[in-house]
Design a protein around this motif. Sequence first.
Motif, PDB file in Angstrom:
ATOM      1  N   VAL A 103       0.845  -1.205   0.000  1.00 21.75           N
ATOM      2  CA  VAL A 103       0.000   0.000   0.000  1.00 21.75           C
ATOM      3  C   VAL A 103       0.877   1.251   0.000  1.00 21.75           C
ATOM      4  CG1 VAL A 103      -1.642   1.363   1.346  1.00 21.75           C
ATOM      5  CG2 VAL A 103      -1.982  -1.098   1.084  1.00 21.75           C
ATOM      6  N   ARG A 104       0.660   2.117  -0.999  1.00 19.98           N
ATOM      7  CA  ARG A 104       1.466   3.333  -1.128  1.00 19.98           C
ATOM      8  C   ARG A 104       0.654   4.607  -0.930  1.00 19.98           C
ATOM      9  NH1 ARG A 104      -0.178   5.019  -5.996  1.00 19.98           N
ATOM     10  NH2 ARG A 104      -0.668   3.481  -7.618  1.00 19.98           N
ATOM     11  N   GLU A 105      -0.677   4.489  -0.822  1.00 15.97           N
ATOM     12  CA  GLU A 105      -1.506   5.681  -0.643  1.00 15.97           C
ATOM     13  C   GLU A 105      -2.759   5.347   0.150  1.00 15.97           C
ATOM     14  OE1 GLU A 105      -4.034   9.020  -3.241  1.00 15.97           O
ATOM     15  OE2 GLU A 105      -2.899   7.443  -4.282  1.00 15.97           O
ATOM     16  N   ILE A 106      -3.100   6.219   1.110  1.00 13.45           N
ATOM     17  CA  ILE A 106      -4.348   6.109   1.862  1.00 13.45           C
ATOM     18  C   ILE A 106      -5.075   7.437   1.715  1.00 13.45           C
ATOM     19  CG2 ILE A 106      -5.418   5.673   4.093  1.00 13.45           C
ATOM     20  CD1 ILE A 106      -2.972   4.111   4.901  1.00 13.45           C
ATOM     21  N   GLN A 107      -6.267   7.390   1.145  1.00 17.92           N
ATOM     22  CA  GLN A 107      -6.979   8.608   0.797  1.00 17.92           C
ATOM     23  C   GLN A 107      -7.842   9.124   1.949  1.00 17.92           C
ATOM     24  OE1 GLN A 107      -9.010   7.916  -2.924  1.00 17.92           O
ATOM     25  NE2 GLN A 107      -7.106   7.679  -4.063  1.00 17.92           N
ATOM     26  N   ALA A 108      -8.420  10.295   1.753  1.00 18.48           N
ATOM     27  CA  ALA A 108      -9.145  11.030   2.790  1.00 18.48           C
ATOM     28  C   ALA A 108     -10.219  10.184   3.470  1.00 18.48           C
ATOM     29  CB  ALA A 108      -9.788  12.277   2.184  1.00 18.48           C
ATOM     30  N   GLY A 109     -10.258  10.285   4.803  1.00 22.60           N
ATOM     31  CA  GLY A 109     -11.315   9.643   5.585  1.00 22.60           C
ATOM     32  C   GLY A 109     -11.370   8.136   5.473  1.00 22.60           C
ATOM     33  N   ALA A 110     -10.258   7.499   5.129  1.00 19.55           N
ATOM     34  CA  ALA A 110     -10.277   6.056   4.890  1.00 19.55           C
ATOM     35  C   ALA A 110     -10.798   5.274   6.094  1.00 19.55           C
ATOM     36  CB  ALA A 110      -8.879   5.567   4.519  1.00 19.55           C
ATOM     37  N   PHE A 111     -10.459   5.717   7.313  1.00 12.17           N
ATOM     38  CA  PHE A 111     -10.883   5.011   8.524  1.00 12.17           C
ATOM     39  C   PHE A 111     -11.846   5.847   9.367  1.00 12.17           C
ATOM     40  CE2 PHE A 111      -6.578   3.639   7.387  1.00 12.17           C
ATOM     41  CZ  PHE A 111      -6.778   2.277   7.254  1.00 12.17           C
ATOM     42  N   ARG A 112     -12.406   6.885   8.803  1.00  9.53           N
ATOM     43  CA  ARG A 112     -13.243   7.832   9.537  1.00  9.53           C
ATOM     44  C   ARG A 112     -14.354   7.115  10.314  1.00  9.53           C
ATOM     45  NH1 ARG A 112     -15.141  10.606   5.439  1.00  9.53           N
ATOM     46  NH2 ARG A 112     -13.517  12.205   5.483  1.00  9.53           N
ATOM     47  N   ASP A 113     -14.551   7.550  11.576  1.00 14.75           N
ATOM     48  CA  ASP A 113     -15.637   7.051  12.432  1.00 14.75           C
ATOM     49  C   ASP A 113     -15.536   5.547  12.701  1.00 14.75           C
ATOM     50  OD1 ASP A 113     -16.765   9.615  12.543  1.00 14.75           O
ATOM     51  OD2 ASP A 113     -17.928   9.273  10.720  1.00 14.75           O
ATOM     52  N   GLY A 114     -14.329   5.017  12.645  1.00 15.70           N
ATOM     53  CA  GLY A 114     -14.132   3.603  13.011  1.00 15.70           C
ATOM     54  C   GLY A 114     -14.032   3.479  14.522  1.00 15.70           C
ATOM     55  N   ILE A 115     -15.163   3.597  15.190  1.00 19.16           N
ATOM     56  CA  ILE A 115     -15.149   3.677  16.655  1.00 19.16           C
ATOM     57  C   ILE A 115     -14.764   2.357  17.307  1.00 19.16           C
ATOM     58  CG2 ILE A 115     -16.807   5.572  16.728  1.00 19.16           C
ATOM     59  CD1 ILE A 115     -18.995   3.550  17.335  1.00 19.16           C
ATOM     60  N   SER A 116     -14.833   1.254  16.570  1.00 21.00           N
ATOM     61  CA  SER A 116     -14.438  -0.048  17.123  1.00 21.00           C
ATOM     62  C   SER A 116     -12.958  -0.330  16.905  1.00 21.00           C
ATOM     63  CB  SER A 116     -15.271  -1.168  16.485  1.00 21.00           C
ATOM     64  OG  SER A 116     -16.644  -1.007  16.754  1.00 21.00           O
ATOM     65  N   LEU A 117     -12.322   0.472  16.071  1.00 23.51           N
ATOM     66  CA  LEU A 117     -10.939   0.220  15.682  1.00 23.51           C
ATOM     67  C   LEU A 117      -9.985   0.567  16.817  1.00 23.51           C
ATOM     68  CD1 LEU A 117      -9.267  -0.736  13.282  1.00 23.51           C
ATOM     69  CD2 LEU A 117      -9.194   1.633  12.471  1.00 23.51           C
ATOM     70  N   GLN A 118      -9.243  -0.435  17.264  1.00 24.62           N
ATOM     71  CA  GLN A 118      -8.319  -0.248  18.382  1.00 24.62           C
ATOM     72  C   GLN A 118      -6.856  -0.378  17.974  1.00 24.62           C
ATOM     73  OE1 GLN A 118      -9.432  -3.054  21.433  1.00 24.62           O
ATOM     74  NE2 GLN A 118     -11.586  -2.509  21.330  1.00 24.62           N
ATOM     75  N   LYS A 119      -6.602  -1.127  16.887  1.00 31.78           N
ATOM     76  CA  LYS A 119      -5.217  -1.435  16.514  1.00 31.78           C
ATOM     77  C   LYS A 119      -5.068  -1.436  15.000  1.00 31.78           C
ATOM     78  CE  LYS A 119      -1.885  -5.289  16.879  1.00 31.78           C
ATOM     79  NZ  LYS A 119      -1.703  -6.663  17.420  1.00 31.78           N
ATOM     80  N   ILE A 120      -4.018  -0.748  14.523  1.00 26.39           N
ATOM     81  CA  ILE A 120      -3.684  -0.740  13.100  1.00 26.39           C
ATOM     82  C   ILE A 120      -2.200  -1.071  12.980  1.00 26.39           C
ATOM     83  CG2 ILE A 120      -3.593   0.636  10.980  1.00 26.39           C
ATOM     84  CD1 ILE A 120      -5.774   2.438  12.290  1.00 26.39           C
ATOM     85  N   VAL A 121      -1.872  -1.990  12.086  1.00 25.80           N
ATOM     86  CA  VAL A 121      -0.482  -2.408  11.902  1.00 25.80           C
ATOM     87  C   VAL A 121      -0.069  -2.154  10.458  1.00 25.80           C
ATOM     88  CG1 VAL A 121       1.169  -4.317  11.993  1.00 25.80           C
ATOM     89  CG2 VAL A 121      -0.673  -4.181  13.687  1.00 25.80           C
ATOM     90  N   PHE A 122       0.965  -1.348  10.276  1.00 24.24           N
ATOM     91  CA  PHE A 122       1.556  -1.135   8.956  1.00 24.24           C
ATOM     92  C   PHE A 122       2.735  -2.100   8.796  1.00 24.24           C
ATOM     93  CE2 PHE A 122      -0.632   2.909   9.441  1.00 24.24           C
ATOM     94  CZ  PHE A 122      -1.051   3.205   8.144  1.00 24.24           C
ATOM     95  N   GLN A 123       2.768  -2.821   7.678  1.00 28.01           N
ATOM     96  CA  GLN A 123       3.823  -3.797   7.457  1.00 28.01           C
ATOM     97  C   GLN A 123       5.002  -3.243   6.658  1.00 28.01           C
ATOM     98  OE1 GLN A 123       3.743  -6.595   8.949  1.00 28.01           O
ATOM     99  NE2 GLN A 123       1.594  -6.769   9.537  1.00 28.01           N
ATOM    100  N   GLY A 124       4.846  -2.068   6.044  1.00 26.43           N
ATOM    101  CA  GLY A 124       5.913  -1.562   5.179  1.00 26.43           C
ATOM    102  C   GLY A 124       6.187  -0.090   5.366  1.00 26.43           C
ATOM    103  N   ASN A 125       6.647   0.548   4.281  1.00 25.98           N
ATOM    104  CA  ASN A 125       6.998   1.967   4.316  1.00 25.98           C
ATOM    105  C   ASN A 125       5.772   2.836   4.589  1.00 25.98           C
ATOM    106  OD1 ASN A 125       9.599   1.239   3.664  1.00 25.98           O
ATOM    107  ND2 ASN A 125       9.445   1.837   1.514  1.00 25.98           N
ATOM    108  N   ALA A 126       6.044   4.035   5.060  1.00 25.27           N
ATOM    109  CA  ALA A 126       4.966   4.997   5.278  1.00 25.27           C
ATOM    110  C   ALA A 126       4.356   5.379   3.931  1.00 25.27           C
ATOM    111  CB  ALA A 126       5.501   6.238   5.984  1.00 25.27           C
TER     112      ALA A 126
END
Length: 202
Positions: A103-126
């Motif tokens: 993944v090389r791009e994350i666009q606007a509001g991709a995770f917006r209002d994810g109130i259940s989301l507690q953990k996000i793991v990136f496996q590579g470059n920013a």
Amino acid sequence: MSKRIISLCMAVLLLCSLMLNIPASALSDDDLPTDYWVEEWGPLKYIYAFTEVDLEVHIIGCDKTVEEELTIPDTLDGCNVTVLMEGCFSGAKFTAISIPDTVREIQAGAFRDGISLQKIVFQGNAPEMSGDIFENVTATVFVPCTNDTWTEEAMQQYGGSITWNKGHTVESYRSNQDATCVKDGTQTGECTVCGEAVTVTE
């Protein structure tokens, strides 16, 4: 004509819409031409997108009722997953999401209002990230321990309340059974982000 070929043809139509500045987020499920254009893999919805050199997969949406951990695959149908499109996980109930190194791009509001989301793991470059991708999200974000692309500038709040973790992440340890009468023993586990062995005092 195979389903894959039809999907590629529909991707051409998508490319034309992008050239006309029609955002994908403006299209509801009812607006999508056929189910050959938007493919599904588990809870994910995705499309094909052409680049100058290759064919890519962009995540366009998901089943927002699913309450579980999600690991986004690095490839679908043999094509790299490269973009999380605008609002693709907005309002979803996933508790954790793992993002592949493709993944090389994350666009606007991709995770917006994810109130259940507690953990996000990136496996590579920013990746390239829009300023409000985590709007109304409170979560811990784990990034590769030894990856220099994850700078302070990259690790911002992005509209949410984000705790960044660039240290080793070990979910379980095993005892090395090396304690003595005068010295504490040690235990070793594997970092789930970078795979490095981590040894600590018991």
